[in-house]
Design a protein around this motif. Sequence first.
Motif, PDB file in Angstrom:
ATOM      1  N   PRO A  71      43.239  42.020  45.914  1.00 21.30           N
ATOM      2  CA  PRO A  71      43.265  40.800  45.088  1.00 21.30           C
ATOM      3  C   PRO A  71      41.902  40.153  44.904  1.00 21.30           C
ATOM      4  O   PRO A  71      41.699  39.384  43.969  1.00 21.30           O
ATOM      5  N   GLY A 116      39.107  47.822  43.919  1.00 17.65           N
ATOM      6  CA  GLY A 116      39.826  47.317  42.762  1.00 17.65           C
ATOM      7  C   GLY A 116      40.809  48.301  42.163  1.00 17.65           C
ATOM      8  O   GLY A 116      41.945  47.929  41.825  1.00 17.65           O
ATOM      9  N   TRP A 117      40.415  49.552  42.012  1.00 15.63           N
ATOM     10  CA  TRP A 117      41.278  50.528  41.360  1.00 15.63           C
ATOM     11  C   TRP A 117      42.238  51.210  42.333  1.00 15.63           C
ATOM     12  O   TRP A 117      43.419  51.370  42.046  1.00 15.63           O
ATOM     13  N   TRP A 118      41.695  51.646  43.469  1.00 12.01           N
ATOM     14  CA  TRP A 118      42.528  52.417  44.388  1.00 12.01           C
ATOM     15  C   TRP A 118      43.420  51.504  45.240  1.00 12.01           C
ATOM     16  O   TRP A 118      44.635  51.650  45.287  1.00 12.01           O
ATOM     17  N   ALA A 132      38.723  41.928  44.835  1.00 16.60           N
ATOM     18  CA  ALA A 132      37.909  43.137  44.900  1.00 16.60           C
ATOM     19  C   ALA A 132      36.418  42.855  44.737  1.00 16.60           C
ATOM     20  O   ALA A 132      35.585  43.678  45.138  1.00 16.60           O
ATOM     21  N   GLN A 142      43.777  48.191  44.858  1.00 13.63           N
ATOM     22  CA  GLN A 142      44.299  47.049  44.103  1.00 13.63           C
ATOM     23  C   GLN A 142      44.151  45.745  44.898  1.00 13.63           C
ATOM     24  O   GLN A 142      45.059  44.923  44.989  1.00 13.63           O
TER      25      GLN A 142
END
Length: 375
Positions: free
Chosen positions: A24, A18-20, A26, A22
Motif C-alpha cells: 500500500p 508495487g507490482w509483485w 510502495a 502490491q
Amino acid sequence: MQSAKAALAAMLSWAVAGWWLQAPMAIMAPWVAILLVQATVYRSVAQAPQIMVSMAFGTLIAALAWVALGSTIGAMAAVLPITMLLGNWRRFGEQGMYSSTSALFVLSYGPVTTATVGHRLGEALLGAAIGLGVNFLLWPPVHLRDSRRAALAVADEIAEILADAADGLRDGWDTAAAEARYRRALRAFRRWEDLRSATEHARESVRMNPRIRRHGPVPELDHGCIPALEALVTRTIAITRTIRDAARRDGADLTPDGETLAPYAEFLDVLGRAVREYGRAVAAGTGGLPVPADEADAHGARVRHLRRELARAGELHAVLAERLPRAAKSGPVMTALTGSLLAEAGRIPDDLAATSEPGDDRRPTPEGKADLSRQ
C-alpha cells in the motif's frame, strides 16, 4: 554509473513492492533504495542502520502521536519538533532528517493503523536490501583518480608559485604581485585540503568492496605524500609572505641587488621543477604495487629527474649559505629577506627527500630522511 545504479535500484524496488507485493505504500521502497546507493560500499553499509533507525523512530512516534491526539495537524505539531531535534543529533549525522520525512509520510498518506505502520517499515527494509545489493554487486565504486588528480594539482600549484616568486626576485619589487602571490599560496592550502578529502574518500571506497577481493589490490595513492605536500604548501606560504612583507616596506635597502637575489631566484626555480616532478611521480605511483610495464620507463624517468633536481637544489643551498653574509652589505631588510628565504626554501628538499620514493614501498629512515644513497 552511480546515478544509473540508483535509478535501477529504485525501479527494482518499485517493481517488487508495487507490482509483485502490491504494497500500500510502495513509494517507501524505491525512496530508501536510492538513499542507500551511496558513493562507496562502506558508506552504504554504515549508513543503512542509521537510516533505518531514524525512519523507524519517525514512523513510530508519528503513529503514537496520531493515536493520542486524533488529529493530523496536532500530531505534526507534536512530532516534527522532536524529529527535527533528532536530525541534529551528531550520532545520526545527516541521516537524522529522515525521521521527519518518515513521520510526514505516515501522517499524510492514508489511515494510521498497526498494519500501515508495519507496511511502511517492511517496505523500507525491502528498499534498503535492494539498494545495498545493487551497490554491492553491480560495479562497486572505487574512487582513486580524484586523489591522484588532487595531488597533481597541489604540486603544480606550488611549482607555479615558486617559479613566479623566482621571476619576482629577478624583475624587482612589485607590491601588488607579491600580495597576489601570497594569496595564491593561501588558496593552495585549500587545494591540499581537497587532496586530503579525496584521499580519505579513496581509502573508504576500497573498504568492504568485492571488486578488491575478486581482482586483487588496486593501485592507490602513496599516502605518504599527504604530509609532504602539506609541508610544501606551508613552506611556500612562508616564502611568499616574506617576499610580500619585504615588498611592502619603503627604504633604499630594498633596492633589489641582482648579485644577491639572482642565486635565490635560481634556487626557487630548481625547487619548483623538483616539486612538479614529485607531483608527477606521486600521481603515477602505485602505493607499493609494481609499476605496470608500459609505464615503468616514464615513471623511472620522473624519479631520476626528481633526484637530479634535488641534488641541484642541495648544491645551490650550500652555495647560498656561503653567500649569506654578503647580503648584510645590502642592509638589514635584505639580510632578513635572504636569510628567511634560505631557511624556508632550504627545507623543501628535505620535505621531498623525507618521504619514500613515490610508488615504492620503502619508508624513511629513523632519522626522518630517506636513505638516498640506496637510490
